[in-house]
Design an enzyme around this catalytic site. Structure first.
Site, short mmCIF file in Angstrom:
data_model
loop_
_atom_site.label_atom_id
_atom_site.label_comp_id
_atom_site.label_asym_id
_atom_site.label_seq_id
_atom_site.Cartn_x
_atom_site.Cartn_y
_atom_site.Cartn_z
CG ASP A 242 -3.46 4.06 -2.60
OD1 ASP A 242 -5.16 3.20 -3.02
OD2 ASP A 242 -4.03 4.74 -1.69
CD GLU A 243 -5.64 -1.10 -1.22
OE1 GLU A 243 -5.59 -1.99 -0.09
OE2 GLU A 243 -6.66 -0.60 -1.00
CG ASP B 270 -1.98 0.45 1.36
OD1 ASP B 270 -1.58 1.77 0.16
OD2 ASP B 270 -2.94 1.04 2.28
#
EC number: 2.7.7.7
Length: 385
Positions: free
Chosen positions: A105-106, A11
């Site tokens: 974003d992960e 993340d």
């Protein structure tokens, strides 16, 4: 070699803010807030310096200003964030056997069985360092036996952290944490369980399944399993969907403009709901019409990234109005959303109000519970796609 599943959750730390800081080093160490600065705006992302003052994502900009009046507000640039996200995905894809892009974003990475060749923990560390070296963006990871625990491990070690939770350590790791830390546990469920004295995961993990089913239904049983460190959901191979669309061929050719506009509204609401369910945003709307003589016309418009009905409906109607000027019978109309990126709607970042977003969220909850046709605009109630 370990017989346990080995799932890495990676993340980015304050992703939007980190991209901005990379461009402008003067922001380092300052409380930075991405989102609208107007009172109707909402915080899309914020730096850890801003979080110390109580600021968090989805908070109104007005409240954020009150808590942190000296914060630097930036509108943000979704094109840049999407580009950075795709570059990170490519870096990871080249180096792992199975990857799932969970959001902008992960990522989840399944490394099960690979430790026969190399330490998974060491490899995860090297992946992290590769992203930092090639992208100049901070990232954290959690490594454990399933997606839920690895994600919670990441959340506990951010920012710039690394945490490995072995099978024998799962329950001791989870027990002292607040139930709020469980992924997918909403605010209403948190309040309901807290009012019953269930505030720690340890307490939740001891509740009988029948009682959880009585309290929360199937979602309660799923929540109980997560509290017990159980999650059998697989890492889903990553593939970027390019577009989402729908079209309708009329039973009889038509020139009924009001009916066609209502159909467009229904179609947009349908594909926009699909978009939000996939946690995507779109930056391009395309409308297609086909005349009775089978001649087809298509028109598209680039827009700011969004997934909200109001913007997409207005855009589709505008495209249709510009395109349909021949007063000929139509046999088909369709809508397609493209230029998709992973991510959640960030309110004022895309020129929408908090009220509009709250309304869409409420309607989507009804659709999930009672079906996609459970709620719609009055004008399209008789329209069948």
């Amino acid at each position: 070699m370990s017989t346990e599943k080995q799932i890495i959750h990676m993340d980015q730390d304050s992703f939007f803010v980190s991209v901005e800081v990379k461009k402008n080093s003067s922001l380092i160490g300052k409380p930075v807030i991405i989102g609208g600065s107007s009172d109707r705006g909402v915080v899309a992302s914020c730096s850890y310096e801003a979080r110390k003052f109580g600021v968090h994502s989805a908070m109104s900009s007005r409240m954020a200003k009150m808590l942190c009046p000296h914060a630097v507000f930036l509108k943000g640039n979704m094109d840049e964030y999407s580009k950075a996200s795709n570059e990170i995905t490519e870096i990871l894809k080249e180096r792992v056997p199975l990857i799932e892009k969970a959001s902008i974003d992960e990522h989840y990475i399944d490394m099960t069985g690979m430790d026969r060749f190399y330490s998974t923990l060491q490899y995860a560390h090297e992946l992290k360092q590769t992203v930092i070296r090639e992208m100049g963006l901070p990232i954290s990871f959690g490594l454990s036996v399933n997606k839920t625990v690895s994600k919670m491990a990441t959340n506990e070690c951010k920012p710039d952290g690394e945490l490995n939770v072995l099978q024998k350590e799962v329950q001791p790791f989870l027990n002292p944490l607040s139930i709020r830390k469980i992924p997918g546990l909403g605010e209403k469920t948190f309040i309901k369980l807290s009012d019953m004295g269930i505030k720690k995961i340890y307490t939740l993990s001891k509740i009988h399944p029948e009682q959880m089913n009585f309290l929360l239904g199937k979602s309660g049983l799923s929540l109980l399993q997560k509290a017990q460190g159980i999650d059998n959901s697989p890492v889903i191979p990553y593939s970027e969907q390019k577009s989402i669309g729908t079209q309708c061929t009329f039973h009889a050719d038509s020139i009924d403009i009001e009916m066609i506009n209502n159909l467009l509204v229904a179609q947009v609401m349908d594909v926009a709901f699909q978009l939000r369910e996939k946690k995507k945003l779109t930056a391009c709307v395309t409308v297609t019409i086909r005349y009775a003589n089978f001649e087809t016309e298509t028109k598209q418009m680039a827009i700011g990234y969004t997934s909200l009905d109001s913007v997409l409906i207005d855009t589709a109607k505008e495209l249709f109005k510009k395109m349909y000027n021949r007063r000929m019978l139509l046999r088909l109309v369709g809508v397609r959303l493209s230029n998709l990126v992973s991510g959640f709607e960030q309110i004022d970042l895309y020129s929408e109000s908090h009220e509009q977003y709250s309304l869409v969220q409420a309607l989507d909850k009804i659709r999930r519970r009672f079906g996609t046709d459970a709620v719609t605009r009055a004008a399209v109630m008789d329209i069948k796609l």
